[in-house]
Scaffold this active site. Structure first.
Site, PDB file in Angstrom:
ATOM      1  N   GLU A 108       0.990  -1.142  -0.016  1.00  0.00           N
ATOM      2  CA  GLU A 108      -0.051   0.052  -0.118  1.00  0.00           C
ATOM      3  C   GLU A 108       1.112   1.061   0.027  1.00  0.00           C
ATOM      4  O   GLU A 108       2.070   1.230   0.458  1.00  0.00           O
ATOM      5  CB  GLU A 108      -1.013  -0.118   1.390  1.00  0.00           C
ATOM      6  CG  GLU A 108      -1.981   1.058   1.244  1.00  0.00           C
ATOM      7  CD  GLU A 108      -2.670   1.177   2.418  1.00  0.00           C
ATOM      8  OE1 GLU A 108      -3.827   0.384   2.600  1.00  0.00           O
ATOM      9  OE2 GLU A 108      -2.367   1.703   3.553  1.00  0.00           O
ATOM     10  N   TYR A 119       7.056  -0.446  -8.838  1.00  0.00           N
ATOM     11  CA  TYR A 119       6.152  -1.375  -8.858  1.00  0.00           C
ATOM     12  C   TYR A 119       5.261  -1.935  -9.942  1.00  0.00           C
ATOM     13  O   TYR A 119       5.313  -3.139 -10.316  1.00  0.00           O
ATOM     14  CB  TYR A 119       5.188  -1.172  -7.953  1.00  0.00           C
ATOM     15  CG  TYR A 119       5.917  -0.887  -6.222  1.00  0.00           C
ATOM     16  CD1 TYR A 119       6.850  -1.501  -5.671  1.00  0.00           C
ATOM     17  CD2 TYR A 119       5.754   0.578  -5.413  1.00  0.00           C
ATOM     18  CE1 TYR A 119       7.531  -1.498  -4.437  1.00  0.00           C
ATOM     19  CE2 TYR A 119       6.340   0.507  -4.376  1.00  0.00           C
ATOM     20  CZ  TYR A 119       7.361  -0.142  -3.790  1.00  0.00           C
ATOM     21  OH  TYR A 119       8.048   0.056  -2.500  1.00  0.00           O
TER      22      TYR A 119
END
Length: 152
Positions: A108, A119
């Site tokens: 998160e 990512y």
């Protein structure tokens, strides 16, 4: 000689912009590591696992759950960024998490975090959003984005 916790905290002090309030303090890291399901990985400036006598250039901290591993923190000292260390840390995490039985990685982050592109290239995809989840030190509210990456 710095112990591993000192190494984590040294990288943390340089890697996180205080404007966002995202860095953990020493007690938070210590408490996480005493739980038994949290793991860390330290990387050298060459992108290899840290060996004795080296100074850490980056680290990850993760938590294992049933068939999942959550990336809690990933940090690279700014002087070593753009050299593939983040990718090296993620590769090591994927391997270790898989060995611990994880079938996917979770993370998160705040909306607008520059690490999102790293990512994405690693295979993380968006799975959720929490409106106004984070609060900056100046009181601004920012959405949290949740991502997952399948472990093959």
């Amino acid at each position: 000689m710095l112990d591993d916790l000192d190494q984590i905290m040294a990288v943390m002090a340089t890697a996180f912009d205080p404007a966002w309030g995202e860095a953990w303090n020493r007690r938070q890291v210590e408490d996480a590591l005493t739980l038994g399901n949290c793991h860390y990985f330290l990387v050298s400036p060459e992108g290899k696992p840290l060996t004795e006598g080296e100074i850490a250039a980056g680290f990850s901290l993760s938590r294992t759950g049933y068939e999942e591993e959550e990336l809690l923190l990933l940090a690279v000292d700014p002087q070593f960024r753009r050299k593939g260390l983040g990718r090296s840390i993620l590769d090591a995490l994927r391997f270790a998490a898989g060995a611990r039985g994880a079938k996917r990685l979770l993370l998160e982050m705040r909306r607008g975090n520059s690490a999102e592109s790293l990512y994405a290239t690693f295979g993380f995809y968006a799975i959720g959003e929490r409106k106004d989840y984070y609060r900056t030190p100046n009181g601004e509210r920012i959405d949290a984005l949740t991502f997952a990456c399948d472990i093959d």
